[in-house]
Design an enzyme around this catalytic site. Structure first.
Site, PDB file in Angstrom:
ATOM      1  N   ARG A  17      33.414  23.600  42.973  1.00  0.00           N
ATOM      2  CA  ARG A  17      34.227  24.816  43.171  1.00  0.00           C
ATOM      3  C   ARG A  17      33.144  25.674  44.047  1.00  0.00           C
ATOM      4  O   ARG A  17      32.106  25.912  43.783  1.00  0.00           O
ATOM      5  CB  ARG A  17      34.276  25.376  41.839  1.00  0.00           C
ATOM      6  N   TYR A  63      33.007  40.183  43.056  1.00  0.00           N
ATOM      7  CA  TYR A  63      32.698  40.670  41.812  1.00  0.00           C
ATOM      8  C   TYR A  63      31.415  41.137  41.883  1.00  0.00           C
ATOM      9  O   TYR A  63      31.121  42.194  41.223  1.00  0.00           O
ATOM     10  CB  TYR A  63      33.018  39.480  40.717  1.00  0.00           C
TER      11      TYR A  63
END
Ligand code: UFG
Length: 330
Positions: free
Chosen positions: A282, A141
């Site tokens: 994460r 992204y």
């Protein structure tokens, strides 16, 4: 003045449309409604459903409407998804922008403001982050957004298109009317996920790691109200209209909050105990991301008006408690 907002049915796009119309501007929206919502469209804006990768469609909009400037939000923006489906991101974010640039040059449009992201920096080399700092994205992204900025730089030079790229930090909050707000599917962002707990849609919030080198061990982010982001786009359009040169600006409050602080503040705002559980880190999460937005303040005259975390979360809560299923329930 007529402003074309690409992706005007999305989260930040719809809030920008609301602010533009509030200021008396004439607004045209283009959105393919893949992630945007019909119910987020402002009734006073003219809407064309279509995709920025469709050159004929874009050309037809530019022929029909006399557009003075474009604000471009039409992109995919989920970090996790971008790692699983990188080609989707190259296609929508980069191929889409290439076709958009073809259409802008053919139709004589020379001013554009577009969404970039803190994800262009990757792991920051220092805090607060300046626009001139190293850009080494750690996900597809961020990489596509950085490439978009470069595409605008080179194409802009050749075809006299001036642009402003706005690198957002953590966009959050909702419109003060409670009519529009954040609705992603899947939802991955911290504040809407926390608020699913008092809304009865989730039993607890997971904290992704509490062993970071920060004051309470959880990640620090710079949370910026979506209405403040919207105002920055309007100022950026004005800057280009006044002859401003192409440039890149960070947009954040310059203050960081930990995940635990955001949860605590949400407990205060909602009056709900919001149970939290520590889980694994994460992957790809930097410990701290805090913007220096001095450049946007100095050059664009931007001044965030909703910087308090409590105000940000209260506005998000007004939206989520009245729309527990997002736009779908209306
Ligand atoms: N987090 C949790 N639990 C959750 C969700 C998030 O602990 O259930 C944590 C994350 O680990 C992170 C913080 O909350 O530390 C914020 O996470 P978000 O997913 O809300 O936001 P990010 O900081 O990951 O992402 C934001 C923008 C992206 C942009 C990125 C730049 O939403 O568009 O910053 O790094 F790419």
């Amino acid at each position: 003045m007529t402003i074309l907002v690409l992706g005007g049915a999305g989260y930040i796009g719809s809030h920008t449309v609301y602010e533009l119309i509030d200021k008396g501007e004439d607004v045209v929206i283009v959105d393919n409604l893949q992630t945007g919502h019909k119910a987020a469209l402002h009734p006073k804006a003219r809407f064309y459903k279509g995709d920025i990768r469709d050159r004929e469609f874009l050309d037809a909009v530019f022929k029909k409407e006399k557009i003075d400037a474009v604000i471009h939000f039409a992109a995919c923006s989920l970090v996790g998804e971008s790692m699983e489906k990188p080609l989707k991101y190259y296609d929508n974010n980069l191929c889409g922008t290439k076709i958009l640039l073809d259409s802008l040059t053919a139709n004589g449009i020379d001013k554009i403001v577009f969404s970039s992201t803190a994800a262009t920096y990757g792991e920051p080399e220092r805090i607060p982050i300046l626009e001139t700092d190293r850009t080494e994205p750690t996900n597809t992204y961020g990489e596509t957004k950085l490439s978009m900025e470069k595409m605008f730089k080179w194409v802009g030079k050749a075809h006299n298109i001036r642009y402003v790229s706005l690198r957002y930090f953590n966009a959050c909050g909702a419109h003060s009317s409670g009519k529009i707000g954040e609705d992603h599917n899947p939802e991955t962002h911290l504040i809407p996920l926390i608020l699913q707990v008092p809304n009865g849609k989730r039993e607890f919030i997971s904290i992704f790691g509490d062993d970071y080198d920060t004051k309470d061990g959880t990640c620090v982010r710079d949370y910026i109200h979506v209405t403040d982001l919207a105002q920055a786009h309007i100022l950026a359009v004005k800057y280009l209209q006044n002859g401003g040169q192409s440039d890149i600006f960070n947009l954040g409050n310059g203050v960081g909050f930990t995940v635990k602080e955001v949860i605590d503040c949400s407990r205060k705002v909602t009056g709900h105990p919001i149970p939290a559980k520590i889980s694994q880190r994460r992957s790809g999460d930097p410990a701290q991301l805090i913007a220096s937005s001095d450049k946007a303040k100095k050059i664009l005259g931007w001044q965030p008006q909703h910087a308090s975390l409590e105000e940000i979360i209260s506005s998000a809560w007004l939206w989520h408690k009245t729309h527990p299923n997002g736009f779908n329930q209306q």
